[in-house]
Design an enzyme around this catalytic site. Structure first.
Site, PDB file in Angstrom:
ATOM      1  N   ARG A 132      24.516  -2.582 -14.569  1.00  0.00           N
ATOM      2  CA  ARG A 132      24.067  -3.971 -14.469  1.00  0.00           C
ATOM      3  C   ARG A 132      23.986  -4.308 -16.022  1.00  0.00           C
ATOM      4  O   ARG A 132      23.818  -3.574 -17.097  1.00  0.00           O
ATOM      5  CB  ARG A 132      22.488  -4.474 -14.014  1.00  0.00           C
ATOM      6  CG  ARG A 132      22.511  -4.210 -13.211  1.00  0.00           C
ATOM      7  CD  ARG A 132      20.811  -4.568 -12.163  1.00  0.00           C
ATOM      8  NE  ARG A 132      21.101  -4.046 -10.934  1.00  0.00           N
ATOM      9  CZ  ARG A 132      19.474  -4.461 -10.364  1.00  0.00           C
ATOM     10  NH1 ARG A 132      18.701  -5.107 -10.480  1.00  0.00           N
ATOM     11  NH2 ARG A 132      19.573  -3.839  -8.916  1.00  0.00           N
ATOM     12  N   GLU A 190       7.609  -2.688 -11.442  1.00  0.00           N
ATOM     13  CA  GLU A 190       8.856  -3.347 -10.025  1.00  0.00           C
ATOM     14  C   GLU A 190       9.063  -1.693 -10.370  1.00  0.00           C
ATOM     15  O   GLU A 190       9.757  -1.107 -11.018  1.00  0.00           O
ATOM     16  CB  GLU A 190       8.748  -3.942 -10.616  1.00  0.00           C
ATOM     17  CG  GLU A 190      10.390  -4.494  -9.306  1.00  0.00           C
ATOM     18  CD  GLU A 190      11.448  -5.642  -9.757  1.00  0.00           C
ATOM     19  OE1 GLU A 190      11.725  -6.105  -9.972  1.00  0.00           O
ATOM     20  OE2 GLU A 190      12.701  -4.848  -8.861  1.00  0.00           O
TER      21      GLU A 190
END
Length: 442
Positions: free
Chosen positions: A278, A365
């Site tokens: 990413r 997360e």
RNA sequence: GGAGGGUUAGCCUAAUUGGUAAGGCAGCGGUCUUGAAAACCGCCGGGUUAACGCCCUUGAGGGUUCGAGUCCCUUGCCCUCCGCCA
């Protein structure tokens, strides 16, 4: 049911849709209202005009084509009988030219529609709380407890570097910021986590392991929703139509693109390990240190293809499957239901798992579990045939099970000892040659 | 990188010199049967329509033509051989 922007393009156009065009036509105001709970800026107003114009054009051009088809057959008959057809041919030359120009107009119109539709996110499920950002998310449950420390717990960066198992400096030399070099027990721990997770999901949760390509064609990215809207986040291979996968979701969901699945094969569960690439555009200054936010990280993913009626039950079970990894590792976490504004583009409903990181004193997360309903299936053309009836779109789901690098972070921070060593959670010891503790090597 | 072969509906397979996609299997519904099989009938790519019908669909995109599965160009994917390579 399958819907196409343009009936002539059953393959291409059909997959480039997100919401059912008929649903939009009949419920435009309601759809826009619901979508605005995710993003104030959503504007469906061009839809009506484009849709009506397209249908008017189609009516005219289809009439012409009918005439052309009939006349062409007539010409064939005349010629076979050895009679003259030059008058009809001349007439059809005009019709053909007119048809061609109308077809171009239709194509333009549909391009506009596609641009609009491909950039509209999924409709949120009614059970998703309306909210603007992560402050409006809802904690639905908390599992386990925060570990107690008789000393001030350190962050994973400090633990990892002093143990000599993570080398950010040399990673920078190799690849720059936001990359990591794992060494010795660190590399082993990463590998152990991958194997532990895959074994759990395949042996106990009923998933089939797959190992997909790590770079796939752009049409796959359109299928799952990363393209066209999130091009900036992706690494494109120069001179190719390929991108590096940002998550196994992309290759694994697209395994069944443009297929009609046998109903008896549903539900299909896949689990896959892949590295994830990413660009992290727009996150400058966020999590610049450590393993939390990298350009390349490892993840074990869970992907499901299911019948529509079952998808919300399946979401709960998929989330539970991801949670089980944290439970086995003895990590404290909470489950968060994302609000409309925080839910990802393609998702109708998402639970995040947030693991406790004592070194940072915060929850982070570590998994995101989503039901995409038929959003991805529609874009990727993934259908099944219910009881021999007409093909219907499946529902797709996926979730991290888990993000491996962040799990390693959680282990370092939660299992750290005062002397700087780290206890290996029992579940992982078989995967690490029985190693019980990671200590600094001489 | 070079040469050749292939690509038709869920699967498999046809289609004279260009004349408008033929079959089979699987599946679904029905007849028959105590039940099942077999046999027989119907349905069995997408869109649109109340329906009839109409339009589209031979990997994709262009072109030629009144008309393209068929001819021409570009291209994706699969297979074989050569070269290179772990």
């Amino acid at each position: 049911m399958r819907v196409c922007v343009h009936p002539q393009e059953t393959g291409a156009a059909g997959q480039e849709k997100m919401l059912d065009i008929r649903y939009l036509r009949e419920n435009l105001e309601e759809a826009e209202k619901r979508l605005k709970t995710r993003d104030e800026g959503i504007d469906l107003s061009p839809f009506r005009e484009l849709d009506e114009r397209r249908r008017a054009l189609l009516k005219e051009v289809e009439g012409l084509k009918e005439r052309r088809n009939r006349t062409s057959e007539e010409i064939g008959r005349l010629k076979k009988e050895g009679r003259d057809a030059s008058g009809l041919i001349a007439e059809m030359q005009e019709v053909s030219a007119r048809t061609k120009s109308l077809d171009r107009e239709v194509a333009e119109c549909e391009e506009g529609l596609r641009d609009l539709l491909l950039n509209i996110p999924n409709l949120p499920h009614p059970s998703v709380p309306v909210g603007r950002d992560d402050n409006d998310n809802i904690v639905v449950r908390v599992e386990g407890e925060k570990p107690g420390f008789s000393f001030t717990p350190k962050e994973h960066t400090e633990i990892g570097e002093s143990l000599g198992i993570i080398d950010f400096e040399r990673a920078g030399k190799l690849a720059g910021a936001r990359f990591a070099l794992m060494k010795g027990a660190g590399a082993l721990l990463e590998r152990a986590l991958i194997n532990f997770m895959l074994d759990l999901h395949t042996r106990e949760h009923g998933y089939r392991e797959v190992l997909p390509p790590f770079m796939v064609k752009s049409e796959c990215f359109v299928g799952t929703g990363q393209l066209p809207k999130f091009e900036d986040d992706q690494f494109k291979i120069e001179g190719w139509d390929h991108y590096l996968v940002p998550t196994a979701e992309v290759p694994v969901t697209n395994i069944h693109r443009e297929e009609i699945l046998n109903e008896a094969t549903l539900p299909i569960y896949y689990t896959a390990y892949t590295p994830c690439f990413r660009k992290e555009a727009g996150s400058y200054g966020k999590d610049v240190k450590g393993l939390i936010r990298l350009h390349q990280f490892n993840k074990v993913e869970l992907v499901k293809f299911v019948a529509p009626e079952t998808s919300y039950d399946e979401l709960e079970r998929l989330t539970a499957d991801a949670e089980e990894v944290l439970r086995r590792l003895g990590l404290h976490y909470r489950v968060v239901l994302l609000c409309t504004g925080d839910t990802g583009f393609s998702s109708a409903k998402t639970y995040d798992l947030e693991v406790w990181l004592p070194g940072q004193g915060t929850y982070r997360e570590i998994s995101s579990c989503s039901n995409f309903e038929d959003f991805q299936a529609r874009r990727a053309g993934i259908r099944y045939r219910p009881g021999g009836a007409k093909p219907r779109f499946v529902h797709t789901l996926n979730g991290s099970g888990l993000a491996v690098g962040r799990t390693l972070v959680a282990i370092l921070e939660n299992y750290q000892c005062e002397d700087g060593s780290v206890v290996v959670p029992e579940a992982l010891r078989p995967y690490m040659g029985g190693l019980e503790k990671i200590e600094k090597m001489g």
